[in-house]
Each structure stands twice: as structure tokens, then as C-alpha cells.
Design a protein around this motif. Sequence first.
Motif, mmCIF file in Angstrom:
data_model
loop_
_atom_site.group_PDB
_atom_site.id
_atom_site.type_symbol
_atom_site.label_atom_id
_atom_site.label_comp_id
_atom_site.label_asym_id
_atom_site.label_seq_id
_atom_site.Cartn_x
_atom_site.Cartn_y
_atom_site.Cartn_z
ATOM 1 N N UNK A 41 23.324 3.563 37.426
ATOM 2 C CA UNK A 41 23.186 2.532 38.459
ATOM 3 C C UNK A 41 23.129 3.157 39.854
ATOM 4 N N UNK A 42 23.926 4.201 40.070
ATOM 5 C CA UNK A 42 23.917 4.877 41.357
ATOM 6 C C UNK A 42 22.581 5.573 41.613
ATOM 7 N N UNK A 43 22.018 6.169 40.561
ATOM 8 C CA UNK A 43 20.714 6.826 40.712
ATOM 9 C C UNK A 43 19.632 5.809 41.051
ATOM 10 N N UNK A 44 19.652 4.673 40.371
ATOM 11 C CA UNK A 44 18.680 3.615 40.690
ATOM 12 C C UNK A 44 18.823 3.171 42.147
ATOM 13 N N UNK A 45 20.054 3.038 42.597
ATOM 14 C CA UNK A 45 20.304 2.616 43.984
ATOM 15 C C UNK A 45 19.825 3.671 44.976
ATOM 16 N N UNK A 46 20.057 4.948 44.675
ATOM 17 C CA UNK A 46 19.612 6.015 45.578
ATOM 18 C C UNK A 46 18.100 5.992 45.771
ATOM 19 N N UNK A 47 17.379 5.697 44.706
ATOM 20 C CA UNK A 47 15.920 5.675 44.793
ATOM 21 C C UNK A 47 15.406 4.514 45.632
ATOM 22 N N UNK A 48 16.293 3.578 45.927
ATOM 23 C CA UNK A 48 15.878 2.380 46.666
ATOM 24 C C UNK A 48 16.705 2.153 47.933
ATOM 25 N N UNK A 49 17.376 3.179 48.459
ATOM 26 C CA UNK A 49 18.345 2.964 49.531
ATOM 27 C C UNK A 49 17.748 2.624 50.879
ATOM 28 N N UNK A 50 16.496 2.955 51.101
ATOM 29 C CA UNK A 50 15.949 2.777 52.435
ATOM 30 C C UNK A 50 14.467 2.470 52.327
ATOM 31 N N UNK A 51 13.936 1.814 53.330
ATOM 32 C CA UNK A 51 12.511 1.506 53.335
ATOM 33 C C UNK A 51 11.666 2.764 53.490
ATOM 34 N N UNK A 52 12.228 3.832 54.024
ATOM 35 C CA UNK A 52 11.482 5.070 54.216
ATOM 36 C C UNK A 52 11.614 5.942 52.972
ATOM 37 N N UNK A 53 10.515 6.196 52.276
ATOM 38 C CA UNK A 53 10.577 6.980 51.039
ATOM 39 C C UNK A 53 11.165 8.371 51.200
ATOM 40 N N UNK A 54 11.002 8.990 52.370
ATOM 41 C CA UNK A 54 11.575 10.319 52.577
ATOM 42 C C UNK A 54 13.091 10.317 52.485
ATOM 43 N N UNK A 55 13.710 9.257 52.964
ATOM 44 C CA UNK A 55 15.171 9.130 52.878
ATOM 45 C C UNK A 55 15.600 9.025 51.422
ATOM 46 N N UNK A 56 14.860 8.253 50.645
ATOM 47 C CA UNK A 56 15.156 8.120 49.210
ATOM 48 C C UNK A 56 15.023 9.470 48.510
ATOM 49 N N UNK A 57 13.949 10.179 48.825
ATOM 50 C CA UNK A 57 13.734 11.490 48.213
ATOM 51 C C UNK A 57 14.879 12.434 48.538
ATOM 52 N N UNK A 58 15.308 12.443 49.785
ATOM 53 C CA UNK A 58 16.412 13.315 50.188
ATOM 54 C C UNK A 58 17.696 12.978 49.431
ATOM 55 N N UNK A 59 17.993 11.700 49.293
ATOM 56 C CA UNK A 59 19.221 11.276 48.607
ATOM 57 C C UNK A 59 19.183 11.636 47.125
ATOM 58 N N UNK A 60 18.059 11.370 46.484
ATOM 59 C CA UNK A 60 17.929 11.672 45.052
ATOM 60 C C UNK A 60 17.990 13.173 44.817
#
Length: 105
Positions: A41-60
Motif C-alpha cells: 500500500x505504501x509503494x502504491x501511495x509513493x507512486x501517486x504522491x504528487x502531480x509531478x512525476x519526477x517527485x514520484x520517481x524520486x520517492x519510489x
Amino acid sequence: LVRAERMEERIRLLVEKTSSPYQRLVALCDQLAAVIEQGGDQLRALARIDAHPGVCADAVAAALTADIRERQRLLETLCPVERLEQTVAIVGRVLCELTPCDHMN
């Protein structure tokens, strides 16, 4: 009967499943979340945390990358689309390490 294929080919097939790098990242994170015992569930959330895809990539990438050289290479990649593509490859590699990638063909 044994079937062997190069890891790079398996990852390429995973990455080509959807059209945009961000869509591929979300799709691969969803697939990985379905097979890991904890943290899906946390991984799914990380992939969707922000409207900017670069932020998601960094978090994942931060969550899945332990190799210090790989982390440094990601940090030095200024282009968010390139970081996104690198993160897609990381998630694909982890997924292929945990499950057979035959279902991706």
C-alpha cells in the motif's frame, strides 16, 4: 524444460507495457505491490504522491534502491523524465527478481 532470457529483455518488456514513463511507473509499482509481503500500500501511495512525476520517481527510487552508486546516479540525473525512466527500470528489475516475467509477454 528450462527457459532462459536476459534480464534486460524482461525489463524492456515490462517497461513497454504502457505509453508514458509515469504510467509505466504506476503500473509497475501496482504489480510489485501485489507480490511483496509488506509495504504494498505504501509503494502504491509513493507512486501517486504528487502531480509531478519526477517527485514520484524520486520517492519510489529512494524506497527501492539500496545501491549507493545507483542512488548517486539518480541524484545526478537532472532531467526528471530521465529519472523517471531510470526508476521504471529499477521497479521492473525488482519485479522480475521476485516473479517470473512470463505474464508480461
